[in-house]
Motif scaffolding. Sequence first.
Motif: not given
Length: 323
Positions: A90-95, A141-147, A152-159, A168-175
Amino acid sequence: MKSGRLIQVLLLLQARGRMTADELAAELEVSPRTIYRDVESLNAAGIPIYSDRGPAGGYQLIDGYRTRLTGLTTDEAQSLFLAGLPGPAEALGLGEFAAAAQLKLLAALPTELRSKAEQIRQRFHLDTPTWFRGDEPTEHLATIADAVWEQRRVRMTYLRWGNQTVDREVDPHGLVLKAGTWYFVGSGRTYRVSRVLSLEVTTDTFDRPKGFDLARFWAEWSEQFEARMYGDRVTVRMTRAGLDKTQYLLSGYQARVIRDADPQPGQEFGFPTESLRHAVADLLKFGADVEVLAPNELRHELGATIKAMHDVYNGAKLPAWFR
């Protein structure tokens, strides 16, 4: 059994295409000689498997051939329903898709297996969050999962810890879902999804590192993270009762370090901690079953804390808030 292994050989070739005898042997944990015999048996049964020689060779089914031998055993059907994670899906938008797939699987199963699968669902439930803590907010979460899927590379502001923000710009390899908390791995680092303040998926794509294995990376990173977190040691000794309570009162890593050291009652050993401040909180849990031997700073801090507690409970020198 040989019949089951023959079906596995056939299904592996159907799913993966060309495979060498060594690859099939490693997958099924048998010798290459056994694979040679299995392929001969399949050919004798009319299964169109042919082989190519050379570095790029291997066994392969004739193009277009597909077997219908994909029925599930009772144990396999049960395991599929044990693997169901409705919350994370459900959290990943696949419920809704997970629910639809499960319904289709139920409908396709024979009556006996359908009954077994329903029994599993009614008798086992997986609750991923730890006690006394609900799920964290995971807006992105769902947007990161799509990336992750689309590479696809993501740009983010991280706390970061300490309430510091970084861009940061990050290449997301997995959740990864760890005890109810979502993390994503990218560019050699690990990030907590709930700490992503803003996120943009770019049009830039990336190639996954050759040989990258998410489970292996996470296991190695977790071990290193725990070792860094509990990098300090203070010298203590404990009673038998104190040693017995370490598995209940401490983190899994701390308890494991102490268990591996195997100290005896009254014997000095290094107690793993994040800092002296954390050590005070951890060691107070043991009451009189622990004595700090070093450093002196920690002995004095514990002594002062215990004296203050004594004063509170004996009505002497009460703090202002207590009056």
